[in-house]
Motif scaffolding. Structure first.
Motif, PDB file in Angstrom:
ATOM      1  N   GLN A   1      57.616  95.491 -61.095  1.00 23.03           N
ATOM      2  CA  GLN A   1      56.448  96.005 -60.622  1.00 23.03           C
ATOM      3  C   GLN A   1      55.444  96.060 -61.798  1.00 23.03           C
ATOM      4  OE1 GLN A   1      57.387  99.907 -59.137  1.00 23.03           O
ATOM      5  NE2 GLN A   1      57.867  98.909 -56.942  1.00 23.03           N
TER       6      GLN A   1
ATOM      7  N   ARG B   1      48.614  90.516 -62.910  1.00 23.65           N
ATOM      8  CA  ARG B   1      47.389  90.712 -61.971  1.00 23.65           C
ATOM      9  C   ARG B   1      46.312  90.963 -62.833  1.00 23.65           C
ATOM     10  NH1 ARG B   1      50.706  92.506 -57.681  1.00 23.65           N
ATOM     11  NH2 ARG B   1      50.600  94.981 -58.578  1.00 23.65           N
TER      12      ARG B   1
ATOM     13  N   ASP C   1      56.919 103.296 -51.739  1.00 27.51           N
ATOM     14  CA  ASP C   1      55.634 104.151 -51.598  1.00 27.51           C
ATOM     15  C   ASP C   1      55.800 105.002 -50.353  1.00 27.51           C
ATOM     16  OD1 ASP C   1      54.854 102.408 -53.498  1.00 27.51           O
ATOM     17  OD2 ASP C   1      53.721 101.072 -52.074  1.00 27.51           O
TER      18      ASP C   1
ATOM     19  N   ALA D   1      54.246  92.629 -62.876  1.00 25.90           N
ATOM     20  CA  ALA D   1      53.453  92.212 -61.666  1.00 25.90           C
ATOM     21  C   ALA D   1      51.991  92.610 -61.831  1.00 25.90           C
ATOM     22  CB  ALA D   1      53.925  92.240 -60.555  1.00 25.90           C
ATOM     23  N   GLU D   2      51.917  93.985 -62.175  1.00 24.56           N
ATOM     24  CA  GLU D   2      50.569  94.587 -62.589  1.00 24.56           C
ATOM     25  C   GLU D   2      49.914  94.092 -63.602  1.00 24.56           C
ATOM     26  OE1 GLU D   2      52.104  99.143 -61.026  1.00 24.56           O
ATOM     27  OE2 GLU D   2      51.012  99.030 -62.900  1.00 24.56           O
TER      28      GLU D   2
ATOM     29  N   ASP E   1      62.617  88.865 -54.369  1.00 28.86           N
ATOM     30  CA  ASP E   1      61.126  88.814 -54.869  1.00 28.86           C
ATOM     31  C   ASP E   1      60.687  90.309 -54.967  1.00 28.86           C
ATOM     32  OD1 ASP E   1      58.478  88.628 -54.853  1.00 28.86           O
ATOM     33  OD2 ASP E   1      58.485  86.773 -53.645  1.00 28.86           O
ATOM     34  N   VAL E   2      60.458  90.855 -55.971  1.00 27.32           N
ATOM     35  CA  VAL E   2      59.574  92.074 -56.292  1.00 27.32           C
ATOM     36  C   VAL E   2      58.345  91.882 -56.717  1.00 27.32           C
ATOM     37  CG1 VAL E   2      59.786  94.463 -57.482  1.00 27.32           C
ATOM     38  CG2 VAL E   2      62.146  93.131 -56.780  1.00 27.32           C
ATOM     39  N   ASP E   3      57.345  91.927 -55.713  1.00 24.73           N
ATOM     40  CA  ASP E   3      55.990  91.823 -56.158  1.00 24.73           C
ATOM     41  C   ASP E   3      55.899  90.392 -56.956  1.00 24.73           C
ATOM     42  OD1 ASP E   3      53.613  92.860 -56.029  1.00 24.73           O
ATOM     43  OD2 ASP E   3      54.073  94.456 -57.592  1.00 24.73           O
TER      44      ASP E   3
END
Ligand SMILES: NC(=O)C1=CN([C@@H]2O[C@H](COP(=O)(O)OP(=O)(O)OC[C@H]3O[C@@H](n4cnc5c(N)ncnc54)[C@H](OP(=O)(O)O)[C@@H]3O)[C@@H](O)[C@H]2O)C=CC1
Ligand SMILES: O=C(O)C1=N[C@H](C(=O)O)C[C@H](O)C1
Length: 250
Positions: free
Chosen positions: A152, A159, A84, A155-156, A181-183
């Motif tokens: 990612q 969520r 980021d 995970a998005e 652990d990625v997200d």
């Protein structure tokens, strides 16, 4: 019509050398510079490069892109290592050069882009999701940029769908045994002689599993994506993250 003037950075590397050949073979493109480590970036300006294809290493990519964006040279970037913080810095340079475009593609191969798309679609329907990426042993970064991006996206999607955390009863484990652990998504990295670039997304629910697997068996798999990126980035100012934005997938 005049040809688009293209430079390749990292031109003597594994994918860079293939990109040099692909640009040279494209009738609408002209290779005006092929830079390796230690070659001066001023060459890009002297050669009149309009697009730079950046295929170096995470330690080099920021300096190269800062130079390109400052000089209004569009970027097509395959190099990994995006955080980021790095994206924000690049965004700042692009704000100061509003007609310049940069495409960052975690993976240029159509199969890998589709793997990410399918994994994102499937993620909310299964209790468990893990990613395994497998690469050649000369790769310097782990997990791969593709696997990190895949995790990612998964995970998005989970969520957004309000999925519960994944079931996992592990209470003791050797370091790394459950992957990175990625997200919230475990990502496992294999480095094996004989491989190039491969990924599996494993999804599991009650009484069933789904495996989405992609294999790049040659660097030629990345070339159509790179050439598409070069042709499209010149009319797409700002930052584009992911080749899918140039593929009209929906
Ligand atoms: N997005 C995608 O689809 C793909 C992305 N990649 C990514 O591309 C990158 C390169 O991969 P790969 O070709 O396998 O790696 P290599 O190590 O084979 O190639 C990188 C090349 O860049 C050179 N280099 C390093 N710094 C600079 C610099 N400042 N200016 C010019 N050249 C430089 C290196 O020189 P030296 O030999 O001296 O170290 C080397 O020749 C990696 O981040 C990889 O993950 C790879 C394949 C597909
Ligand atoms: O280093 C490689 O080889 C690759 N790097 C990219 C990544 O890290 O995802 C793309 C592809 O997997 C090949």
């Amino acid at each position: 019509m005049s040809k688009l003037r293209v430079a390749v950075l990292g031109a003597r590397g594994r994918i860079g050398a293939e990109a040099v050949r692909a640009v040279e073979a494209a009738e609408d493109l002209e290779l005006v510079a092929a830079l390796g480590r230690g070659d001066g970036l001023e060459t890009l300006v002297e050669a009149g490069a309009e697009v730079a294809v950046e295929l170096t290493e995470p330690a080099s990519v920021m300096e190269n892109l800062e130079f390109c964006v400052r000089h209004g040279i569009h970027g097509v970037v395959g190099t990994t290592g995006w955080t980021d913080e790095r994206l924000a810095r690049l965004g700042g340079w692009l704000d100061a050069s509003p007609t310049t475009g940069v495409l960052i593609a975690p993976n240029f191969s159509i199969g890998a882009v589709l793997t990410m798309r399918f994994a994102r679609q499937a993620a909310r329907f299964f209790e468990s999701v893990e990613v395994i990426e497998l690469h050649h042993p000369k790769k310097v970064d782990a997990p791969s940029g593709t696997a990190a991006r895949t995790a990612q996206l998964i995970a998005e999607a989970r969520r957004e769908a309000g999925c519960a955390p994944q079931p996992d009863a592990t209470t003791t484990a050797l370091d790394g045994a459950r992957g990175a652990d990625v997200d919230g998504v475990p990502v496992h990295s294999v480095r094996l002689r004989g491989l190039l670039a491969h990924q599996e997304v494993l999804l599991g629910g009650e009484g069933e599993t789904l495996t989405i697997r992609h294999d790049s068996t040659h660097h030629s798999s990345f070339m159509p994506g790179i050439l598409l990126g070069v042709r499209r980035v010149v009319t797409t100012p700002g930052l584009t993250f992911g080749l899918e934005h140039f593929l009209d997938l929906d």
